[in-house]
Design a protein around this motif. Structure first.
Motif, mmCIF file in Angstrom:
data_model
loop_
_atom_site.group_PDB
_atom_site.id
_atom_site.type_symbol
_atom_site.label_atom_id
_atom_site.label_comp_id
_atom_site.label_asym_id
_atom_site.label_seq_id
_atom_site.Cartn_x
_atom_site.Cartn_y
_atom_site.Cartn_z
ATOM 1 N N LEU A 230 14.186 -67.460 32.920
ATOM 2 C CA LEU A 230 13.351 -66.517 32.183
ATOM 3 C C LEU A 230 14.005 -66.282 30.833
ATOM 4 C CD1 LEU A 230 11.197 -64.248 31.825
ATOM 5 C CD2 LEU A 230 12.855 -62.707 32.885
ATOM 6 N N VAL A 231 13.279 -66.526 29.752
ATOM 7 C CA VAL A 231 13.790 -66.344 28.398
ATOM 8 C C VAL A 231 12.976 -65.264 27.721
ATOM 9 C CG1 VAL A 231 14.258 -67.414 26.171
ATOM 10 C CG2 VAL A 231 14.530 -68.747 28.264
ATOM 11 N N LEU A 232 13.658 -64.242 27.214
ATOM 12 C CA LEU A 232 13.039 -63.200 26.403
ATOM 13 C C LEU A 232 13.572 -63.329 24.987
ATOM 14 C CD1 LEU A 232 13.447 -60.152 28.820
ATOM 15 C CD2 LEU A 232 11.592 -61.815 28.752
ATOM 16 N N GLY B 29 3.272 -62.885 23.000
ATOM 17 C CA GLY B 29 4.390 -62.561 22.123
ATOM 18 C C GLY B 29 5.128 -63.799 21.663
ATOM 19 N N ALA B 30 5.256 -64.817 22.548
ATOM 20 C CA ALA B 30 5.891 -66.070 22.163
ATOM 21 C C ALA B 30 5.062 -66.786 21.114
ATOM 22 C CB ALA B 30 6.102 -66.951 23.386
ATOM 23 N N ARG B 31 3.732 -66.716 21.273
ATOM 24 C CA ARG B 31 2.871 -67.357 20.262
ATOM 25 C C ARG B 31 3.066 -66.704 18.901
ATOM 26 N NH1 ARG B 31 -1.654 -65.574 18.286
ATOM 27 N NH2 ARG B 31 -1.960 -64.100 19.990
ATOM 28 N N ARG B 32 3.135 -65.350 18.867
ATOM 29 C CA ARG B 32 3.289 -64.656 17.593
ATOM 30 C C ARG B 32 4.670 -64.906 16.969
ATOM 31 N NH1 ARG B 32 0.841 -60.465 20.575
ATOM 32 N NH2 ARG B 32 2.871 -59.448 20.805
ATOM 33 N N ARG C 46 12.357 -66.765 6.845
ATOM 34 C CA ARG C 46 13.404 -67.007 7.819
ATOM 35 C C ARG C 46 13.447 -65.793 8.739
ATOM 36 N NH1 ARG C 46 17.200 -70.727 6.118
ATOM 37 N NH2 ARG C 46 18.017 -70.540 8.220
ATOM 38 N N LEU C 47 13.723 -66.035 9.974
ATOM 39 C CA LEU C 47 13.643 -64.957 10.966
ATOM 40 C C LEU C 47 14.893 -64.971 11.834
ATOM 41 C CD1 LEU C 47 11.784 -62.777 12.275
ATOM 42 C CD2 LEU C 47 10.982 -64.566 13.817
ATOM 43 N N ASP C 48 15.484 -63.788 12.025
ATOM 44 C CA ASP C 48 16.587 -63.650 12.986
ATOM 45 C C ASP C 48 15.990 -63.334 14.347
ATOM 46 O OD1 ASP C 48 18.708 -64.228 11.450
ATOM 47 O OD2 ASP C 48 19.186 -62.174 10.900
ATOM 48 N N VAL C 49 16.375 -64.128 15.327
ATOM 49 C CA VAL C 49 15.829 -63.965 16.678
ATOM 50 C C VAL C 49 16.962 -63.628 17.642
ATOM 51 C CG1 VAL C 49 14.689 -65.120 18.618
ATOM 52 C CG2 VAL C 49 13.903 -65.531 16.286
ATOM 53 N N LEU C 50 16.753 -62.583 18.423
ATOM 54 C CA LEU C 50 17.647 -62.283 19.535
ATOM 55 C C LEU C 50 17.025 -62.833 20.807
ATOM 56 C CD1 LEU C 50 18.630 -58.574 18.793
ATOM 57 C CD2 LEU C 50 20.000 -60.606 18.411
ATOM 58 N N TRP C 51 17.820 -63.493 21.629
ATOM 59 C CA TRP C 51 17.281 -64.065 22.866
ATOM 60 C C TRP C 51 18.136 -63.671 24.059
ATOM 61 C CZ3 TRP C 51 20.795 -67.014 25.384
ATOM 62 C CH2 TRP C 51 21.796 -67.642 24.631
ATOM 63 N N TRP C 52 17.487 -63.663 25.217
ATOM 64 C CA TRP C 52 18.153 -63.351 26.479
ATOM 65 C C TRP C 52 17.655 -64.352 27.523
ATOM 66 C CZ3 TRP C 52 15.785 -60.047 23.199
ATOM 67 C CH2 TRP C 52 16.567 -59.031 22.613
ATOM 68 N N ALA C 53 18.549 -65.003 28.220
ATOM 69 C CA ALA C 53 18.182 -66.019 29.224
ATOM 70 C C ALA C 53 18.662 -65.550 30.596
ATOM 71 C CB ALA C 53 18.817 -67.382 28.891
#
Length: 819
Positions: A140-142, A47-50, A121-128
């Motif tokens: 752990l980063v999602l 998923g990180a690669r994509r 351009r992409l909006d990314v939500l992240w959780w650490a």
């Protein structure tokens, strides 16, 4: 490594009703990244690669900040393809860079704009999620495509809120067991037990969790991590300004103010939880003090000075009641963020001082409550500085915000902490006062536990030292070295002991014993048995008879305790050991001739206290230079291991060449004490049996005739001249005359025996067949009796009497002058 973490579904680059349906089903692909403690990527999912358009091979081992969306707005004209992955942070919540570099120790979430391939351009939500515990993984980063969670309607957040609801305030999470079971599918190389540990932490502290749908899972995020409209962000900023300035919060901003207050409270709770986990890792008082000081700098304060009462530092008790102006306070720690050395000369650690009544420090320690000084004025700075002679502390404190918090436990003030913030930092407020009070309460309890442990340990060491003898390193014909090691897990007081007793005839009794059990009761029993052994040894009882009497004594003391004991008498003139054993491990003899070591084959006997058991003794011939090693079983026994292994190691290590007796003891301790698993205390006694050469011994027998006293004086003078000790002749002659006169006068039939032994001292012994021991009397100038022992007492280095089978021995020693 992905283990089905993400579905092979292409990430959506747009948003629409289909995306909403896709989100509602919970099929949003997730990027899963693990960052190690060096800040390098150690896991990179498909998923990180994509999502980030970087292959796993290119990602593993690279710095995470180069690959993940971090803080920093980007100019529109920047070449976004230069780094491959770049982002602009929108200001919602802590930035990901703070988590990546370790500045945040709690879970965080946010949103970033990402450019992967122009012009997309992409909006990314992240959780650490910080990972605690053993292992190299730190974070752990999602991450997910925010567009896939939104609809075309800019005001419709229903779909996203349904998939990622706000921060869970409750801890009653029915999916905890399922989360613990499935967490290993997301975290690489994580067992179910480790997953359960993280889940427990998440639920207890209210951290973000993972929510499950029927087919997949998406993170549940704090409310500041969800998409927001510009208007809501502006409202929150206005509410924050109103709260900071103490102004009334408009009704339309009430929700935002409540959120901000809740976030502040949550941050304080997280801070206190973190501090509680960092202090109290040891019962060592000095280490605990350092932990308490370092736990608050720099997150809560810029300077932390810790002061403790003098009695606390000394590990002593102190009187109840409120401290006063005479109470001495020791500065035991100082942590700060200023340049190194700035505080060292002005307020050095270790200084002790009282505090006058007008200072905030005195107010804190007498009231037991925190004292808040928003800013230290020049006047207050001058008043505080007046306590420091010839040192100007004003530049260090003036203009800073100060909070003084008491360190107390059980309503007793142990000390206090002075917390200072830099002038440019926000002042301490009432919430900080509450936080500081809670921090001090937890720290005070930890410090008091360490203080009590230190005090109890000091008492135990004092008790144990008082019960163990201080054996001289040289006895007649032998050198002695000893070691005592307290139990590592069961307290510092135990029932192991060693001893040596001077006996008539230049002999030495060597003893090692072990009362079964641990603690004060065992130590008390040990003290009684050791005293009994010394008393009976002074009576010159044979080894087997001594153990027999000791067993009878133990029976009278009660049947609660058993003890093992090894008792040996070394005769350096006869080169002989006379040994008896009461259930103890056998001693080791190291032969000087060939360096060979062996366990002595002795009748084992029953432990002291069993009762009704006969003891046997054996005589063992030894040679000058042989070494006798006696120890308790705590040295050779290890749980789960046959004692034969320990005895073999004892023999091997005892035979190792050593420069001195102390080195030989250390070699044994190192060899046996590093195997692990030892819980019992250890007593070790080693004696090098040097022997006494025949030329250093002179013996005579005198008939019971007063005229023989003159002959005794004559032979002593002649022998001392022959040995080169003419300087002792006059003194020795006078003392021998007195003792032989008494022996001739009180003997019944057997001739009087006189023996001189030359060694480190000159030993003189007079034997007769009278069993009544002489006593020291007060004799005046005209008294006929009592002057003989008074002369001996005055002139001898040491003297004594003891009973023998045939009668008694009176002996004295003189110091041999250096040549």
């Amino acid at each position: 490594m992905d283990r089905g973490t993400e579905r092979d579904v292409p990430p959506s680059r747009g948003a629409g009703n289909g995306a909403v349906e896709h989100a509602a089903a919970g099929r949003i692909p997730l990027a899963v990244v693990v960052v190690d403690r060096a800040g390098l990527v150690s896991h990179w999912s498909r998923g990180a690669r994509r999502l980030f358009d970087v292959t796993k091979e290119d990602a593993i081992g690279r710095a995470a900040v180069d690959l993940l969306p971090v803080s920093g707005a980007l100019p529109e004209e920047e070449d976004y393809t230069a780094r491959g992955v770049v982002a602009a942070y929108d200001g919602l919540g802590p930035d990901l860079e703070s988590s990546l570099d370790g500045r945040l120790s709690y879970p965080a979430a946010g949103r970033a704009r990402l450019t992967v391939r122009e012009p997309e351009r992409l909006d990314v939500l992240w959780w650490a999620y910080p990972l605690v515990g053993p292992g190299h993984e730190r974070l752990l980063v999602l991450a997910a495509d925010a567009g896939a969670l939104q609809s075309d309607d800019p005001d419709d957040e229903v779909a996203f809120e349904r998939i990622a609801p706000a921060f869970a305030l409750h801890t009653d999470f029915p999916g905890a067991e399922e989360l613990a079971r499935r967490l290993p599918e997301i975290l690489p190389s994580m067992s179910v037990e480790e997953g359960a540990r993280i889940v427990a932490q998440i639920l207890e502290l209210g951290y973000p969790v993972l929510e499950f749908s029927q087919n997949d899972r998406v993170p549940v995020t704090p409310d500041w991590g969800v998409p927001r409209r510009t208007e809501r962000k502006a409202r929150r900023e206005r509410a924050a300004r109103a709260l900071a300035e103490g102004l009334p919060v408009p009704r339309e901003l009430a929700d935002e103010a409540e959120d901000l207050e809740y976030a502040a409270v949550r941050e304080r709770l997280e801070f206190l939880t973190e501090v509680s986990g960092r202090i109290g890792t040891s019962l060592d008082l000095s280490k605990t003090i350092v932990e308490v000081s370092r736990a608050v700098v720099p997150r809560f304060t810029d300077v932390a000075g810790t002061y403790l009462r003098e009695q606390v530092v000394a590990g002593e008790g102190f009187p109840d009641g409120v401290p006063d102006t005479t109470t001495m306070w020791h500065r035991v720690a100082l942590e700060h963020t200023d340049e190194p050395g700035r505080w060292d000369d002005v307020v050095p650690v270790g200084e002790a001082m009282p505090f006058p009544a007008h200072t905030p420090f005195f107010q804190c320690m007498t009231s037991g409550e925190p004292v808040l000084v928003p800013r230290i004025s020049e006047q207050m700075g001058h008043a505080i500085a007046s306590q420091f002679e010839k040192r100007d502390i004003r530049p260090l404190i003036t203009g800073r915000s100060m909070l003084v918090v008491p360190l107390k436990a059980r309503n007793v003030v142990l000390g206090f902490m002075i917390l200072l913030r830099h002038p440019e930092r926000v002042e301490f407020n009432d919430m900080d006062r509450v936080t500081g009070a809670e921090l001090a309460a937890r720290a005070g309890l930890v410090l008091d536990n360490a203080r009590m442990y230190t005090y109890q340990e000091s008492v135990a060491e004092t008790l144990q030292d008082s019960m163990l003898p201080h054996i001289p390193p040289r006895m007649a014909g032998c050198d002695i070295a000893t070691r005592y090691l307290p139990g590592t897990l069961l307290g510092r007081v135990g029932g192991d002991w060693f001893d040596s007793v001077k006996l008539p005839g230049a002999r030495t009794a060597l003893v090692v014993g072990d009362v079964m059990g641990h603690g004060l009761n065992s130590a008390a029993m040990m003290g009684q048995l050791r005293t009994a052994v010394q008393t009976m040894a002074a009576l010159d009882l044979p080894p087997a008879q001594l153990l027999r009497n000791l067993d009878d004594l133990a029976q009278r003391l009660g049947d609660t305790y058993l003890a093992t004991c090894l008792y040996a008498v070394y005769d350096p003139i006869e080169s002989e050991l006379h040994i008896a054993n009461a259930g103890h491990i056998p001693p080791v003899i190291v032969h000087a001739e060939d360096g060979r070591s062996e366990l002595l084959d002795l009748p084992t006997g029953a432990p002291i206290g069993v009762g009704g058991i006969a003891f046997e003794s054996v005589r063992v011939r030894v040679r000058p230079g042989d070494r006798l090693v006696m120890c308790t079983d705590g040295l050779v026994e290890v749980r789960g291991e046959d004692i034969g292994v320990g005895l073999a190691t004892l023999c091997e290590s005892a035979a190792h060449p050593a420069a001195s007796m102390d080195d030989a003891c250390d070699t044994i301790i190192r060899s046996l004490n590093t195997r692990g698993g030892r819980k019992d205390d250890v007593a070790l006694l080693m004696a090098r049996l040097n022997g006494i050469e025949p030329d250093d011994v002179a013996e005579w027998r005198f008939p019971l005739d007063p005229v023989e006293v003159g002959r005794a004086r004559s032979v002593v003078r002649e022998q001392l001249h022959e040995w080169g000790l003419a300087r002792l002749a006059d003194t020795a002659e006078l003392m021998v005359s007195e003792l032989v006169t008494n022996a001739v006068r009180h003997s019944h039939s057997r001739p009087v025996e006189l023996r001189l032994v030359r060694g480190d001292t000159l030993l003189c012994e007079v034997d007769d067949d009278d069993h009544e021991l002489p006593t020291l009397l007060s004799a005046g100038p005209e008294d006929e009796f009592g002057r003989g022992l008074r002369i001996v007492t005055t002139l001898a280095r040491e003297w004594g009497t003891s009973r023998t089978k045939a009668g008694k021995t009176v002996w004295f020693e003189l110091t041999v002058p250096r040549r």
